[in-house]
Design a protein around this motif. Structure first.
Motif, PDB file in Angstrom:
ATOM      1  N   CYS A 157       4.081 -10.046   6.876  1.00 29.61           N
ATOM      2  CA  CYS A 157       4.378  -9.423   5.591  1.00 29.61           C
ATOM      3  C   CYS A 157       5.120  -8.114   5.826  1.00 29.61           C
ATOM      4  CB  CYS A 157       3.075  -9.165   4.835  1.00 29.61           C
ATOM      5  SG  CYS A 157       3.381  -8.403   3.242  1.00 29.61           S
ATOM      6  N   TYR A 192      -3.236  -0.578   0.614  1.00 36.93           N
ATOM      7  CA  TYR A 192      -4.636  -0.913   0.900  1.00 36.93           C
ATOM      8  C   TYR A 192      -4.775  -2.032   1.926  1.00 36.93           C
ATOM      9  CZ  TYR A 192      -3.169  -4.524  -2.316  1.00 36.93           C
ATOM     10  OH  TYR A 192      -2.447  -5.525  -2.897  1.00 36.93           O
ATOM     11  N   CYS A 193      -3.673  -2.570   2.437  1.00 36.64           N
ATOM     12  CA  CYS A 193      -3.753  -3.858   3.135  1.00 36.64           C
ATOM     13  C   CYS A 193      -3.417  -3.750   4.617  1.00 36.64           C
ATOM     14  CB  CYS A 193      -2.803  -4.843   2.459  1.00 36.64           C
ATOM     15  SG  CYS A 193      -2.878  -6.482   3.187  1.00 36.64           S
ATOM     16  N   HIS A 248       3.945 -13.261  -3.958  1.00 38.50           N
ATOM     17  CA  HIS A 248       4.036 -11.862  -4.395  1.00 38.50           C
ATOM     18  C   HIS A 248       4.858 -11.821  -5.683  1.00 38.50           C
ATOM     19  CE1 HIS A 248       4.809  -7.629  -4.589  1.00 38.50           C
ATOM     20  NE2 HIS A 248       4.064  -7.412  -3.515  1.00 38.50           N
ATOM     21  N   CYS A 282       1.544  -2.933   1.308  1.00 41.36           N
ATOM     22  CA  CYS A 282       0.718  -2.410   0.212  1.00 41.36           C
ATOM     23  C   CYS A 282      -0.260  -1.412   0.838  1.00 41.36           C
ATOM     24  CB  CYS A 282      -0.038  -3.541  -0.469  1.00 41.36           C
ATOM     25  SG  CYS A 282       1.078  -4.745  -1.217  1.00 41.36           S
ATOM     26  N   VAL A 293      -2.794  -6.476   6.504  1.00 39.78           N
ATOM     27  CA  VAL A 293      -2.077  -7.674   6.964  1.00 39.78           C
ATOM     28  C   VAL A 293      -0.802  -7.364   7.763  1.00 39.78           C
ATOM     29  CG1 VAL A 293      -0.727  -9.669   6.131  1.00 39.78           C
ATOM     30  CG2 VAL A 293      -3.072  -9.346   5.375  1.00 39.78           C
ATOM     31  N   PRO A 294       0.091  -6.469   7.286  1.00 40.46           N
ATOM     32  CA  PRO A 294       1.310  -6.237   8.076  1.00 40.46           C
ATOM     33  C   PRO A 294       1.021  -5.709   9.485  1.00 40.46           C
ATOM     34  CG  PRO A 294       1.550  -5.350   5.866  1.00 40.46           C
ATOM     35  CD  PRO A 294       0.095  -5.706   6.028  1.00 40.46           C
ATOM     36  N   ASN A 311       5.592  -5.933   3.202  1.00 41.36           N
ATOM     37  CA  ASN A 311       5.407  -5.148   1.980  1.00 41.36           C
ATOM     38  C   ASN A 311       4.591  -3.869   2.140  1.00 41.36           C
ATOM     39  OD1 ASN A 311       6.946  -6.766   0.231  1.00 41.36           O
ATOM     40  ND2 ASN A 311       5.314  -8.282   0.233  1.00 41.36           N
ATOM     41  N   ARG A 356       3.077  -1.625  -4.724  1.00 39.22           N
ATOM     42  CA  ARG A 356       3.208  -3.055  -5.005  1.00 39.22           C
ATOM     43  C   ARG A 356       4.643  -3.475  -5.338  1.00 39.22           C
ATOM     44  NH1 ARG A 356       0.332  -7.063  -3.469  1.00 39.22           N
ATOM     45  NH2 ARG A 356       0.447  -8.198  -5.415  1.00 39.22           N
TER      46      ARG A 356
HETATM   47  S1  SF4 Z   1      -1.465  -7.390  -0.168  1.00 39.65           S
HETATM   48 FE1  SF4 Z   1      -0.122  -9.139   0.334  1.00 39.65          FE
HETATM   49  S2  SF4 Z   1       1.957  -8.343  -0.048  1.00 39.65           S
HETATM   50 FE2  SF4 Z   1       0.619  -6.546   0.127  1.00 39.65          FE
HETATM   51  S3  SF4 Z   1       0.736  -5.944   2.312  1.00 39.65           S
HETATM   52 FE3  SF4 Z   1      -1.056  -7.327   2.067  1.00 39.65          FE
HETATM   53  S4  SF4 Z   1      -0.261  -9.367   2.562  1.00 39.65           S
HETATM   54 FE4  SF4 Z   1       1.520  -8.060   2.164  1.00 39.65          FE
END
Ligand code: SF4
Length: 312
Positions: free
Chosen positions: A152, A158-159, A232, A156, A161-162, A154, A271
């Motif tokens: 990812c 709070y996330c 997204h 965000c 994942v990246p 993006n 977002r």
């Molecule tokens: S919430 Fe979804 S779009 Fe946002 S950084 Fe995490 S994985 Fe990526």
């Protein structure tokens, strides 16, 4: 050797578990049970707190089993990536740790462990090798998953994942389509395309766009249901919206997280859309496909959220 993979987390992790199992079988290992396994691999999730707590509690039990039976113990997935070498301080008894982009090295890690050598691999390998593994057809049924992109871009606020799944990377469309045809030939009729940000598939690449890919899959004989997760809102294009009105196989449902109805909080979350833009896409989806079921995620109590933001 006999192996078991314990899995926590999302559908991507579930799919990664299938990929690792296939790599191990290709290297002569056999699936077993926790009672007779020589190798136990725990594929982890750091997104959900409960999954993380369960993981550490499971590792406590596996440590005892390792002492008793001399098991090979490996950790893969997002906690491995997040903790990197630090995981060996917290869990000094494990034999290997591989982040999600390095799961293609699982057989090598098991063989190293058998020779008493520890393996660790984290970060993007840049070669898409983990993305390219095609899991064997070990599950019966008519439903199948396939990963078409990972990562990812993006960020965000709070996330994680990246940071644990890396930047976006898409599989070539010809490879994806070949796998869908193989799935159809095996009797799978219901296909779910997976990706952390699935609808930004091939964004900026010289290959099929996501709506073009959906149209190609829709035309494959034998496939009667097509779904995708997770989308997204900022990457929902008009062309994609029109697919819901034109493709016979595309299920009338979409998971579209909005996270907040307050523009101030959406900006703090980074977002990339406003509440009005989100609602505009929902309206366009409903216009194209009146029966569409839209599900969403919403974060309540985001830091800085006030009553007015909550009520927005
Ligand atoms: S919430 Fe979804 S779009 Fe946002 S950084 Fe995490 S994985 Fe990526």
């Amino acid at each position: 050797m006999k192996f078991v993979i314990e899995n926590f987390g999302c559908q991507m992790n579930d799919h990664d578990m299938g990929k690792m199992g296939s790599v191990l079988i290709d290297h002569g290992h056999l699936p077993g049970s926790i009672e007779d396994a020589d190798v136990v691999i725990v594929n982890t999730c750091c997104i959900r707190e409960k999954a993380e707590q369960k993981f550490y509690s499971l590792m406590g039990r596996l440590q005892l089993l390792r002492r008793k039976k001399g098991l090979i113990l490996g950790v893969t997935g997002c906690i491995a990536e997040q903790e990197k070498e630090g995981i060996f301080e917290r869990l000094p008894f494990i034999d290997f740790s591989l982040g999600p982009s390095n799961i293609h090295r699982v057989a090598e890690a098991v063989e190293n462990a058998a020779a008493r050598t520890r393996t660790s691999a984290f970060g993007d390998n840049g070669l898409s090798l983990s993305l390219m593994i095609r899991p064997h057809n070990t599950r019966r049924g008519i439903k199948g998953y396939l990963t078409i992109m990972k990562g990812c871009n993006n960020f965000c606020s709070y996330c994680v994942v990246p940071y644990v799944r890396g930047r976006e990377e898409s599989r070539r469309s010809d490879d994806v389509l070949a796998e869908v045809r193989e799935m159809a030939a095996r009797g799978i009729v219901d296909v779910t395309l997976l990706g952390q940000n699935v609808n930004s598939y091939n964004n900026g690449n010289d290959d099929l766009s996501f709506p073009e890919l959906l149209r190609e899959i829709d035309a494959i004989p034998g496939i009667s249901r097509l779904r995708f997760v997770t989308s997204h809102p900022k990457d929902i294009s008009q062309e994609l919206i029109e697919c819901f009105g034109t493709l016979n196989t595309l299920c009338e449902s979409i998971h579209l997280p909005f996270q907040s109805g307050s523009d101030r909080i959406l900006a703090l979350m980074n977002r990339g859309y406003t509440a009005a833009e989100y609602l505009g896409k929902v309206e366009a989806l409903k216009k194209q496909c009146p029966a569409i079921a839209i599900t969403a995620d919403c974060i309540v109590g985001f830091p800085g959220e006030e009553d007015g933001d909550f009520e927005a």
